[in-house]
Design an enzyme around this catalytic site. Structure first.
Site, PDB file in Angstrom:
ATOM      1  N   VAL A  93       0.851  -1.200   0.168  1.00 27.83           N
ATOM      2  CA  VAL A  93       0.016   0.040   0.220  1.00 27.83           C
ATOM      3  C   VAL A  93       0.880   1.321   0.037  1.00 27.83           C
ATOM      4  CG1 VAL A  93      -1.681   1.334   1.440  1.00 27.83           C
ATOM      5  CG2 VAL A  93      -1.904  -1.170   0.999  1.00 27.83           C
ATOM      6  N   TYR A 108      11.956   8.752  11.688  1.00 30.39           N
ATOM      7  CA  TYR A 108      10.904   9.685  12.132  1.00 30.39           C
ATOM      8  C   TYR A 108      11.148  10.985  12.436  1.00 30.39           C
ATOM      9  CZ  TYR A 108       8.399   4.953  13.184  1.00 30.39           C
ATOM     10  OH  TYR A 108       7.904   3.782  13.080  1.00 30.39           O
ATOM     11  N   THR A 149      -3.921   1.838   7.412  1.00 32.58           N
ATOM     12  CA  THR A 149      -3.933   0.527   8.148  1.00 32.58           C
ATOM     13  C   THR A 149      -5.287   0.056   8.731  1.00 32.58           C
ATOM     14  OG1 THR A 149      -1.700   0.946   8.594  1.00 32.58           O
ATOM     15  CG2 THR A 149      -2.333  -1.235   9.447  1.00 32.58           C
ATOM     16  N   ASN A 150      -5.630  -1.265   8.407  1.00 29.71           N
ATOM     17  CA  ASN A 150      -6.883  -1.819   8.973  1.00 29.71           C
ATOM     18  C   ASN A 150      -6.693  -2.666  10.294  1.00 29.71           C
ATOM     19  OD1 ASN A 150      -8.679  -1.130   7.021  1.00 29.71           O
ATOM     20  ND2 ASN A 150      -7.633  -2.710   5.407  1.00 29.71           N
ATOM     21  N   ARG A 182     -19.312   3.224  -6.582  1.00 32.61           N
ATOM     22  CA  ARG A 182     -19.519   3.941  -7.897  1.00 32.61           C
ATOM     23  C   ARG A 182     -19.002   3.369  -9.213  1.00 32.61           C
ATOM     24  NH1 ARG A 182     -16.403   9.640  -6.691  1.00 32.61           N
ATOM     25  NH2 ARG A 182     -17.517  10.190  -8.641  1.00 32.61           N
ATOM     26  N   GLN A 229     -17.467   9.142 -12.465  1.00 34.25           N
ATOM     27  CA  GLN A 229     -17.695  10.563 -12.244  1.00 34.25           C
ATOM     28  C   GLN A 229     -19.019  11.021 -12.187  1.00 34.25           C
ATOM     29  OE1 GLN A 229     -15.677   9.000 -14.540  1.00 34.25           O
ATOM     30  NE2 GLN A 229     -13.627   9.552 -14.246  1.00 34.25           N
ATOM     31  N   VAL A 262     -21.722   9.179 -11.374  1.00 32.24           N
ATOM     32  CA  VAL A 262     -22.411   8.325 -10.234  1.00 32.24           C
ATOM     33  C   VAL A 262     -21.921   9.143  -9.080  1.00 32.24           C
ATOM     34  CG1 VAL A 262     -22.769   6.159  -9.236  1.00 32.24           C
ATOM     35  CG2 VAL A 262     -22.273   6.279 -11.743  1.00 32.24           C
ATOM     36  N   ALA A 287     -22.687   8.450  -5.370  1.00 32.32           N
ATOM     37  CA  ALA A 287     -23.352   7.574  -4.362  1.00 32.32           C
ATOM     38  C   ALA A 287     -22.438   7.197  -2.978  1.00 32.32           C
ATOM     39  CB  ALA A 287     -23.605   6.072  -4.974  1.00 32.32           C
ATOM     40  N   HIS A 301     -15.444   0.676   7.671  1.00 29.48           N
ATOM     41  CA  HIS A 301     -14.548   0.174   6.436  1.00 29.48           C
ATOM     42  C   HIS A 301     -14.583  -1.495   6.811  1.00 29.48           C
ATOM     43  CE1 HIS A 301     -12.347  -0.723   2.976  1.00 29.48           C
ATOM     44  NE2 HIS A 301     -10.887  -0.778   3.895  1.00 29.48           N
TER      45      HIS A 301
END
EC number: 1.1.1.27
Length: 320
Positions: A16, A68, A122-123, A156, A168, A170, A172, A178
């Site tokens: 990612v 960092y 991040t999930n 979309r 573009q 649509v 919604a 998430h």
């Protein structure tokens, strides 16, 4: 007069993060990009690879490997680091692993003197965005998660394929977590200004059960992609680039990011995906859609799921 130099610090040079860096450079979104990763060699390799394509970029982007300490003057710190979602594993099952990782990352970033905006990818993103807010001590407006921006884009795209219109055109939203409890806002969905409900009502070729299947496909898209190629990264990287552009270019764009609710939509003390105005200051405001009763119920259920996940980890967290 000195022009402000936009700077993004990326933490996590995995699939990612690398895709996000690629998108930033290809779209010319930032002036400077610093890549930070525990795997120094991987991050340095990414920087070399990206720099070799600079001749084809739309504008100069200073790209370097960093630590960092380089976050101190960044406008945005985008966190893509963390344990990956494995096949069959839900985003919420990643909580324990990634909370520990994030506590260390955020404390290091804040120790640098960082005073910009956190963008979390991040999930499980809603949980980790809340955690980043708590760990950082920054104002809630300056901690943003990718939320359901990708889910809304998937929605979309699939609706555009179904109705034969450009994505573009649509309009919604997918809102909520998430993840598995996210929901479509059918009551406000339209194609070129025509409500989806009206299109279904007036044309026998369109059926509600087929639209319901599209929602299932949106919800399960990540699982299907993970089964086929091991991870999802292009779509989320493009959504992160879109959010970054809205911030750095002070757009006041409305995106379904994960943002803190304090009574809006009937939810409280939770980060969750809703339409919000995004600009240089972070979250400038929340767009509160007039949901129908079914949507309200589904949204509050989604918020409740997230709050129950947060409760064991943040003792002071309020649960309705």
């Amino acid at each position: 007069m000195n022009k402000h130099v936009n700077k993004v610090a990326l933490i996590g040079a995995g699939f990612v993060g690398s895709s996000y860096a690629f998108a930033l450079i290809n779209q010319g979104i930032t002036d400077e990009l610093v890549v930070i990763d525990v795997n120094k060699e991987k991050a340095m390799g990414d920087v070399m690879d990206l720099n070799h394509g600079k001749a084809f970029a739309p504008q100069p982007v200073k790209t370097s490997y960093g630590t960092y300490e380089d976050c101190k003057d960044a406008d945005i710190v985008c966190i893509c680091a963390g344990a990956n979602q494995k096949p069959g594993e839900t985003r919420l099952e990643l909580v324990e692993k990634n909370l520990k990782i994030f506590k260390g990352i955020v404390s290091e970033v804040m120790a640098s003197g960082f005073d910009g905006i956190f963008l979390v990818a991040t999930n499980p993103v809603d949980i980790l965005t809340y955690a980043t807010w708590k760990f950082s001590g920054l104002p809630k407006e300056r901690v943003i998660g990718s939320g359901t921006t990708l889910d809304s884009a998937r929605f979309r795209f699939m609706l555009s394929e179904y109705f034969g219109a450009a994505p573009q055109n649509v309009h919604a939203h997918i809102i909520g977590e998430h993840g598995d409890t996210e929901l479509p806002v059918w009551s406000h969905a339209n194609v070129g200004g025509v409500p989806v409900s009206e299109l279904v009502e007036k044309n026998d070729a369109y059926k509600q059960e087929e639209l319901d299947q599209i929602v299932d496909d949106v919800k399960n898209a990540a699982y299907h992609i993970i089964e086929k190629k091991g991870a999802t990264y292009y779509g989320v990287a493009m959504s992160l680039a879109r959010i970054t552009k809205a911030i750095l270019h002070n757009e006041n764009s409305i995106l379904t990011v994960s943002t803190y609710l304090d009574g809006q939509y009937g939810a409280d003390d939770v980060y969750i995906g809703v339409p919000a105005v995004v600009n240089r200051g972070g979250i400038a405001g929340i767009t509160e859609l007039n949901l129908n009763e079914k949507e309200k119920e589904q949204f509050l259920h989604s918020a409740g799921v997230l709050k129950n996940i947060l409760k064991p980890h943040f003792a002071e967290q309020k649960v309705n």
